[in-house]
Design a protein around this motif. Structure first.
Motif, mmCIF file in Angstrom:
data_model
loop_
_atom_site.group_PDB
_atom_site.id
_atom_site.type_symbol
_atom_site.label_atom_id
_atom_site.label_comp_id
_atom_site.label_asym_id
_atom_site.label_seq_id
_atom_site.Cartn_x
_atom_site.Cartn_y
_atom_site.Cartn_z
ATOM 1 N N LEU A 1 0.833 -1.196 0.000
ATOM 2 C CA LEU A 1 0.000 0.000 0.000
ATOM 3 C C LEU A 1 0.869 1.249 0.000
ATOM 4 C CD1 LEU A 1 -2.715 -0.908 2.660
ATOM 5 C CD2 LEU A 1 -2.868 -1.119 0.172
ATOM 6 N N LEU A 2 0.373 2.278 -0.673
ATOM 7 C CA LEU A 2 1.035 3.574 -0.734
ATOM 8 C C LEU A 2 0.087 4.614 -0.149
ATOM 9 C CD1 LEU A 2 3.415 5.344 -1.708
ATOM 10 C CD2 LEU A 2 2.238 5.510 -3.922
ATOM 11 N N MET A 3 0.400 5.092 1.058
ATOM 12 C CA MET A 3 -0.407 6.143 1.685
ATOM 13 C C MET A 3 0.022 7.484 1.098
ATOM 14 S SD MET A 3 -0.670 7.323 5.711
ATOM 15 C CE MET A 3 -1.736 6.059 6.355
ATOM 16 N N TYR A 4 -0.973 8.332 0.817
ATOM 17 C CA TYR A 4 -0.670 9.672 0.323
ATOM 18 C C TYR A 4 -1.500 10.694 1.089
ATOM 19 C CZ TYR A 4 -5.031 9.486 -2.353
ATOM 20 O OH TYR A 4 -6.359 9.391 -2.713
ATOM 21 N N PHE B 1 -3.968 4.865 -1.018
ATOM 22 C CA PHE B 1 -5.095 5.333 -0.222
ATOM 23 C C PHE B 1 -4.697 6.612 0.486
ATOM 24 C CE2 PHE B 1 -2.621 3.023 2.809
ATOM 25 C CZ PHE B 1 -2.888 3.573 4.057
ATOM 26 N N ALA B 2 -5.695 7.470 0.721
ATOM 27 C CA ALA B 2 -5.467 8.733 1.410
ATOM 28 C C ALA B 2 -5.427 8.476 2.905
ATOM 29 C CB ALA B 2 -6.573 9.723 1.068
ATOM 30 N N GLU C 1 4.021 -4.046 9.089
ATOM 31 C CA GLU C 1 5.221 -3.231 8.904
ATOM 32 C C GLU C 1 5.101 -1.813 9.434
ATOM 33 O OE1 GLU C 1 6.639 -3.505 4.882
ATOM 34 O OE2 GLU C 1 7.159 -5.609 5.137
ATOM 35 N N THR C 2 3.870 -1.318 9.604
ATOM 36 C CA THR C 2 3.726 0.061 10.077
ATOM 37 C C THR C 2 3.015 0.162 11.423
ATOM 38 O OG1 THR C 2 1.577 0.513 9.046
ATOM 39 C CG2 THR C 2 3.572 0.870 7.675
ATOM 40 N N GLY C 3 2.114 -0.768 11.695
ATOM 41 C CA GLY C 3 1.298 -0.687 12.896
ATOM 42 C C GLY C 3 0.119 0.260 12.750
ATOM 43 N N PHE C 4 -0.077 0.830 11.566
ATOM 44 C CA PHE C 4 -1.170 1.764 11.315
ATOM 45 C C PHE C 4 -2.325 1.068 10.601
ATOM 46 C CE2 PHE C 4 2.616 4.705 10.914
ATOM 47 C CZ PHE C 4 2.473 5.245 12.180
ATOM 48 N N ASP C 5 -3.515 1.658 10.713
ATOM 49 C CA ASP C 5 -4.679 1.177 9.975
ATOM 50 C C ASP C 5 -4.664 1.765 8.570
ATOM 51 O OD1 ASP C 5 -5.725 -0.278 12.129
ATOM 52 O OD2 ASP C 5 -6.738 1.504 12.925
ATOM 53 N N ALA C 6 -5.304 1.065 7.659
ATOM 54 C CA ALA C 6 -5.482 1.545 6.289
ATOM 55 C C ALA C 6 -6.977 1.572 6.008
ATOM 56 C CB ALA C 6 -4.774 0.630 5.298
ATOM 57 N N SER C 7 -7.466 2.682 5.452
ATOM 58 C CA SER C 7 -8.898 2.843 5.214
ATOM 59 C C SER C 7 -9.201 2.956 3.727
ATOM 60 C CB SER C 7 -9.407 4.102 5.913
ATOM 61 O OG SER C 7 -9.179 4.006 7.295
ATOM 62 N N PRO C 8 -10.236 2.254 3.272
ATOM 63 C CA PRO C 8 -10.652 2.382 1.873
ATOM 64 C C PRO C 8 -11.174 3.789 1.601
ATOM 65 C CG PRO C 8 -12.124 0.895 3.089
ATOM 66 C CD PRO C 8 -11.064 1.348 4.033
ATOM 67 N N PRO C 9 -11.289 4.178 0.357
ATOM 68 C CA PRO C 9 -11.104 3.346 -0.820
ATOM 69 C C PRO C 9 -9.626 3.145 -1.169
ATOM 70 C CG PRO C 9 -11.709 5.568 -1.487
ATOM 71 C CD PRO C 9 -11.757 5.540 0.024
ATOM 72 N N PHE C 10 -9.345 2.009 -1.804
ATOM 73 C CA PHE C 10 -7.993 1.674 -2.252
ATOM 74 C C PHE C 10 -7.947 1.789 -3.771
ATOM 75 C CE2 PHE C 10 -8.631 -0.682 1.726
ATOM 76 C CZ PHE C 10 -7.641 -0.076 2.484
ATOM 77 N N MET C 11 -7.066 2.645 -4.260
ATOM 78 C CA MET C 11 -6.921 2.904 -5.690
ATOM 79 C C MET C 11 -5.872 1.964 -6.277
ATOM 80 S SD MET C 11 -5.414 6.400 -7.443
ATOM 81 C CE MET C 11 -6.167 7.350 -6.152
#
Length: 151
Positions: free
Chosen positions: A7-10, A90-91, A62-72
């Protein structure tokens, strides 16, 4: 041929600049390496695990953070090693200093008979796209281009 997914967070910085969160690999082989060494948080998977499920699992490990949709979807790239990497953007926002990462063990120094533990990634950092292109693994720069076009 191995496959990885990540995943790539932006985010948009206060001045409107697009920033991405990249990971620096942990362990002694990556110590002191910078340009071309950074990566999206990712990891290997095998069927029947779905690539996006693997990307979400690896993100958490690897990060310990949550990821929220939407996923591009950002598609797939092939690295020089032959590894195929799939990615989704994802934003989001996070404090890189709050990262919690799992570890791996290797014999270190080589042929010493001593096992040592290292984090899979040793740090996270936010980068504008120009700087990110200088730091990210060459093949993965395509993900940055695709994200920029999509936004």
């Amino acid at each position: 041929m191995s496959k990885s997914a990540g995943l790539l967070m932006y985010r948009r910085a206060p001045h409107g600049c697009l920033q991405v969160l990249l990971a620096h690999p942990g362990g002694p082989y990556w110590r002191g390496k910078d340009a071309g060494a950074w990566t999206i948080p990712k990891g290997e998977y095998v069927a029947p695990e779905e690539p996006l499920a693997a990307a979400l699992r690896e993100w958490g490990e690897e990060t310990g953070f949550d990821a929220s949709p939407p996923f591009m979807p950002l598609g797939e790239v092939a690295q020089k090693s032959g590894k195929r990497v799939s990615a989704w953007a994802f934003a989001g926002d996070c404090d890189p200093g709050a990262m919690r990462c799992n570890t791996f063990e290797i014999e270190w120094p080589p042929r010493s008979g001593r096992m040592q533990s290292f984090p899979e990634i040793d740090r996270l950092a936010w980068f504008g796209l120009d700087e990110a292109r200088q730091r990210i693994h060459a093949a993965q720069a395509a993900f940055l281009d695709r994200l920029e076009r999509a936004l």
